[in-house]
Design a protein around this motif. Structure first.
Motif, PDB file in Angstrom:
ATOM      1  N   GLU A  36       6.578   8.550  -2.537  1.00 15.25           N
ATOM      2  CA  GLU A  36       5.822   7.383  -2.075  1.00 15.25           C
ATOM      3  C   GLU A  36       6.329   6.840  -0.670  1.00 15.25           C
ATOM      4  N   ILE A  37       4.906   6.771  -0.071  1.00 13.77           N
ATOM      5  CA  ILE A  37       5.389   6.483   1.440  1.00 13.77           C
ATOM      6  C   ILE A  37       4.111   5.289   1.308  1.00 13.77           C
ATOM      7  N   VAL A  38       4.833   4.079   1.893  1.00 15.14           N
ATOM      8  CA  VAL A  38       4.985   3.071   1.721  1.00 15.14           C
ATOM      9  C   VAL A  38       4.217   2.668   3.536  1.00 15.14           C
ATOM     10  N   VAL A  39       2.507   1.848   3.195  1.00 17.56           N
ATOM     11  CA  VAL A  39       1.761   2.151   4.655  1.00 17.56           C
ATOM     12  C   VAL A  39       1.493   0.544   5.154  1.00 17.56           C
ATOM     13  N   ASN A  40       2.986   0.368   6.288  1.00 17.00           N
ATOM     14  CA  ASN A  40       3.015  -0.663   6.542  1.00 17.00           C
ATOM     15  C   ASN A  40       1.784  -1.268   7.770  1.00 17.00           C
ATOM     16  N   CYS A  41       0.712  -1.932   7.672  1.00 15.30           N
ATOM     17  CA  CYS A  41      -0.042  -1.869   9.350  1.00 15.30           C
ATOM     18  C   CYS A  41       0.442  -2.832   9.985  1.00 15.30           C
ATOM     19  N   GLU A  42       1.511  -3.268   9.570  1.00 14.61           N
ATOM     20  CA  GLU A  42       2.043  -4.911  11.159  1.00 14.61           C
ATOM     21  C   GLU A  42       2.811  -3.896  11.356  1.00 14.61           C
TER      22      GLU A  42
ATOM     23  N   GLY B 202      -9.274   3.453  10.339  1.00 13.96           N
ATOM     24  CA  GLY B 202     -10.403   4.267  10.137  1.00 13.96           C
ATOM     25  C   GLY B 202      -9.375   4.484   8.310  1.00 13.96           C
ATOM     26  N   LEU B 203      -8.750   3.894   7.854  1.00 12.51           N
ATOM     27  CA  LEU B 203      -7.897   4.154   6.225  1.00 12.51           C
ATOM     28  C   LEU B 203      -7.890   3.068   5.782  1.00 12.51           C
ATOM     29  N   HIS B 204      -7.963   1.885   5.862  1.00  6.18           N
ATOM     30  CA  HIS B 204      -7.806   0.550   4.543  1.00  6.18           C
ATOM     31  C   HIS B 204      -9.383   1.184   3.829  1.00  6.18           C
ATOM     32  N   HIS B 205     -10.387   1.303   4.100  1.00  5.80           N
ATOM     33  CA  HIS B 205     -11.213   1.464   3.051  1.00  5.80           C
ATOM     34  C   HIS B 205     -11.085   2.459   2.217  1.00  5.80           C
ATOM     35  N   ILE B 206     -10.475   3.365   2.251  1.00  5.57           N
ATOM     36  CA  ILE B 206      -9.729   4.441   1.551  1.00  5.57           C
ATOM     37  C   ILE B 206      -8.297   4.759   0.612  1.00  5.57           C
ATOM     38  N   LEU B 207      -8.145   3.655   0.929  1.00  6.52           N
ATOM     39  CA  LEU B 207      -6.866   3.417   0.415  1.00  6.52           C
ATOM     40  C   LEU B 207      -6.439   2.188  -0.939  1.00  6.52           C
ATOM     41  N   THR B 208      -6.042   2.989  -1.937  1.00  7.31           N
ATOM     42  CA  THR B 208      -6.140   1.904  -3.669  1.00  7.31           C
ATOM     43  C   THR B 208      -5.686   0.784  -2.994  1.00  7.31           C
TER      44      THR B 208
ATOM     45  N   LEU C  22       0.882  -1.279   0.427  1.00  7.91           N
ATOM     46  CA  LEU C  22       0.127  -0.032   0.165  1.00  7.91           C
ATOM     47  C   LEU C  22       1.104   1.007  -0.174  1.00  7.91           C
ATOM     48  N   VAL C  23       0.726   1.985  -1.129  1.00 13.17           N
ATOM     49  CA  VAL C  23       1.467   3.228  -0.622  1.00 13.17           C
ATOM     50  C   VAL C  23       0.546   4.801  -1.651  1.00 13.17           C
ATOM     51  N   ILE C  24       1.366   6.280  -0.459  1.00 16.59           N
ATOM     52  CA  ILE C  24       1.019   6.653  -1.392  1.00 16.59           C
ATOM     53  C   ILE C  24       1.746   8.171  -1.644  1.00 16.59           C
TER      54      ILE C  24
END
Length: 349
Positions: free
Chosen positions: A322-328, A336-342, A5-7
């Motif tokens: 580009e940041i990497v979203v590492n939920c672990e 409150g984030l998963h559902h809007i991340l591509t 997952l990246v932004i």
């Protein structure tokens, strides 16, 4: 393997205030207007704001601006402003940064000289004039929100400080305006921590005593901001300068003087009869950066004399990343984030 997952981001600053422009990685948001999309983020997806303003990705002194499709046919791009205190409907420094990013990204093609285009903020359409010289965005002028004085020279007792005289302006948010010298400040950088502590006490006291209501928006929440005002000097006909600084959240003094803070100051100066249409005020920050506010006119709204104004400043691009979203990661909060991340739905497991 889990899908990454990246932004995508473009970091900018105006007057020292960093605005992190989100350029990709977020799914389309529900809502027929930018204001409705802002409400969705605030109520159902606040994780994006928290992710990008908290450690390990950010700090509370930053802001975030999410680029979204506009709903109005005149607007080239929409944007939603996120700050540590929440979701302001407008911000001068964020608008200056967003307009610069829109040009740098090619969403509005750059043209040499002066060019005009329109953005859509949660507050509505924002008319932009950009000055481009040799391919560089040298200045952005944006229309500030209509500003007015709600309260003039009220007094309040603040524990450990004493009696404090303040005025209140609305310029996109309610601002307490106080004289820095009356509180013992010269508005120098070494005073930053003490300014934040002093502002916190005053804002807390005002919030405990009273609330404020906008003449059309109604209740927009408790007064969040405080603007310290230095002495005003006249540097030319119709042109003034003053040191200033703005408190926005416990422990947070803005690096810039803020666009809305400058608009609030114009409203106060007009209320006191010291400026008129066409006059300009340069506010100078603790870091010697500045914005220029111009009073462009007035109109009557009920009992209020509303000041129309423009704010001019320059934004600098700091990074494209580009940041990497590492939920672990134990430091990363993905609620409150998963559902809007591509691709977020496919990556939760």
């Amino acid at each position: 393997m889990k899908e990454e997952l990246v932004i995508q981001l473009m970091d900018t600053h105006a007057g020292g205030d960093v605005s992190r422009i989100v350029t990709g990685g977020i799914d389309p948001l529900p809502g027929a207007t930018v204001r409705e999309q802002m409400h969705y983020l605030r109520d159902d997806a606040d994780g994006l704001r928290k992710l990008l303003l908290d450690e390990p990705y950010g700090i509370p002194e930053m802001s975030v601006d999410l680029l979204v499709p506009p709903s109005h046919p005149e607007a080239a791009v929409g944007y939603i402003i996120m700050e540590v205190m929440g979701y302001p409907i407008y911000s001068g420094s964020n608008t200056i940064c967003t307009a610069t990013a829109v040009l740098e990204l090619g969403l509005v093609p750059k043209q040499e000289g002066r060019q005009r285009f329109v953005l859509e903020s949660p507050a509505g359409l924002v008319h932009i004039e950009a000055l481009v010289e040799n391919g560089v965005v040298e200045a952005i002028t944006c229309k500030g929100l209509p500003s007015y004085i709600d309260t003039y020279r009220a007094s309040i007792h603040v524990p450990t400080i004493g009696e404090v005289t303040y005025s209140v302006a609305y310029s996109g948010g309610f601002y307490a305006l106080v004289d820095a010298a009356e509180l013992g400040f010269h508005l120098t950088r070494d005073e930053e921590r003490d300014l934040a502590a002093c502002a916190y006490k005053i804002v807390e006291a005002i919030q405990a005593e009273r609330g404020f209501s906008h003449y059309t928006l109604g209740d927009v929440g408790p007064l969040p901001f405080l603007h310290f005002m230095g002495p005003v000097e006249q540097v030319a006909d119709g042109f003034y300068r003053s040191r200033s600084t703005t408190y926005v959240h416990p422990g947070v003094i803005c690096r810039s003087t803020t666009g809305t803070g400058t608009s609030a100051r114009l409203a106060l100066m007009h209320h006191e009869g010291t400026i008129t249409s066409g006059d300009r005020l340069e506010t100078v920050s603790l870091r010697e950066t500045g914005f220029i506010g111009e009073m462009t006119g007035t109109r009557r709204e009920g009992r209020h004399r509303v000041v129309e104004n423009n704010i001019t400043g320059k934004s600098h691009v700091l990074a494209r990343s580009e940041i990497v979203v590492n939920c672990e990661d134990p430091l990363v909060e993905c609620a409150g984030l998963h559902h809007i991340l591509t691709s977020g739905h496919a990556s939760q497991g």
